[in-house]
Write an enzyme that holds these catalytic residues in place. Structure first.
Site, mmCIF file in Angstrom:
data_model
loop_
_atom_site.group_PDB
_atom_site.id
_atom_site.type_symbol
_atom_site.label_atom_id
_atom_site.label_comp_id
_atom_site.label_asym_id
_atom_site.label_seq_id
_atom_site.Cartn_x
_atom_site.Cartn_y
_atom_site.Cartn_z
ATOM 1 C CB SER A 1 -0.858 -0.182 1.150
ATOM 2 O OG SER A 1 -1.703 0.808 1.164
ATOM 3 C CG ASP B 1 -11.096 -3.633 -0.088
ATOM 4 O OD1 ASP B 1 -9.765 -3.833 0.123
ATOM 5 O OD2 ASP B 1 -11.760 -4.284 -0.852
ATOM 6 C CG HIS C 1 -5.472 -1.816 0.022
ATOM 7 N ND1 HIS C 1 -4.825 -1.528 -1.376
ATOM 8 C CD2 HIS C 1 -5.110 -0.943 0.831
ATOM 9 C CE1 HIS C 1 -4.008 -0.402 -0.890
ATOM 10 N NE2 HIS C 1 -4.157 -0.264 0.463
#
Length: 329
Positions: free
Chosen positions: A177, A274, A308
């Site tokens: 991320s 997400d 994610h």
């Protein structure tokens, strides 16, 4: 373990400056760090807490002028580090954003098991709740210069205190991320530092969709880390800084590197976080891959179901690829 400490300290006094030079770009030069022993202060870092009791996972917390609080780091050593006498390649592994993410993130994700038997040192530092692996344009809480901490302090400190290859082919950088963005950014801005770069659900495009990732970096850093300060400036951006950090604007900086990319194709439609994150990641990685392909730069990529989150099977594949790409221990 402590029997070697006096020798280690005397060696470091004589080579401290040389180690810094090697860490910051001396290709083909090996680090002068001796065998397993307690680590020392240096390179602007003062150790304020530590635990070297575990045979593999060593923990440190530092006081540093670059960060207004004391960031931590986990250093995961190979199984045979304490008796092999070998020098090892290093993976710098960066966590994502959020109040639940820190230097312990990958220990929670079973990084010990993933690296068991692998000849690799893994360094996992703090990067702030929303530090974005950057020196911010503004801060209302004191220094939060994560880029300077990681590149200017932590990297040479690691190479002075552990048996690592202080060279291009001895270092990899990866992250999840926000940490995946940080890995891509550092690999481009510091071209001679890292031979392998990996982004697990990390966004490589800052300006697409009217700069959504830049806005997200500014909003999250202001709320979670900087008390209203921002990474890139608001309402007006520091455009030169955005371009310097933007992977899709630095394609040639990825030539001759191993590149590993992961994005999810089906984020949870009910979870806005997400959906927003992985939708942007997927679109940005497709843009990035297209530019890499047009430039003739090889890369390994995966589009897989889900949203994610860290995918353990692909992180394992990535770690094994890092070991295969970097100089052998």
């Amino acid at each position: 373990m402590t029997a070697h400490q006096p020798t280690r300290r005397s060696i470091l006094k004589s080579v401290g400056g040389l180690s810094a030079a090697m860490a910051l770009g001396g290709a083909g030069v090996l680090a002068a760090a001796p065998s397993a022993a307690a680590a020392d202060d240096g390179f602007g870092l003062r150790i304020v807490d530590r635990n070297e009791g575990d045979p593999r996972m060593w923990y440190y917390r530092f006081a540093t002028n670059e960060i207004g609080w004391n960031p931590g780091v986990n250093v995961l050593l190979p199984d045979d580090y304490h008796y092999s006498g070998r020098t090892y390649p290093v993976l710098y592994l960066f966590h994502g954003g959020g109040t639940d993410q820190d230097f312990i993130t990958f220990d929670r994700e079973n990084i010990r098991e993933m690296t068991a038997g692998r000849p690799l040192i893994v360094v996992m530092p703090d990067g702030g709740h929303a530090g974005w692996y950057s020196n911010p344009v503004s801060s209302n809480v004191g220094p939060r210069n994560w880029e300077s901490f990681h590149i200017g302090q932590l990297l040479p400190w690691v190479e002075a205190n552990f048996r690592t290859y202080a060279e291009y082919d001895g270092r990899a950088v990866a992250g999840f991320s926000m940490g995946g963005f940080g890995a891509l950014k550092y690999a481009a801005k510091y071209y001679g530092h890292f031979a392998s770069v990996s982004a697990h659900s990390g966004p490589p495009s800052l300006r697409r969709d009217n700069g959504l990732v830049v806005h997200w970096a500014n909003v999250t850093s202001a709320a979670l880390d900087l008390n209203g300060g921002t990474v890139y400036g608001a309402p007006l951006w520091d455009q030169a800084r955005v371009s310097a950090d933007n992977p899709v604007e630095r394609i040639e900086s990825y030539r001759n590197k191993r590149i590993f990319l992961v994005a999810g194709t089906s984020p949870d439609p009910i979870n806005w976080f997400d959906t927003m994150n992985e939708t942007q990641v997927l679109a940005g990685q497709r843009e990035f891959r297209g530019l890499l392909g047009n430039a003739g730069i090889p890369h390994e990529w995966y589009e897989v179901p889900g949203g994610h989150f860290i995918r353990h099977d692909l992180l394992q594949r990535d770690i094994d690829g890092v070991v295969g790409r970097l100089r052998r221990a």
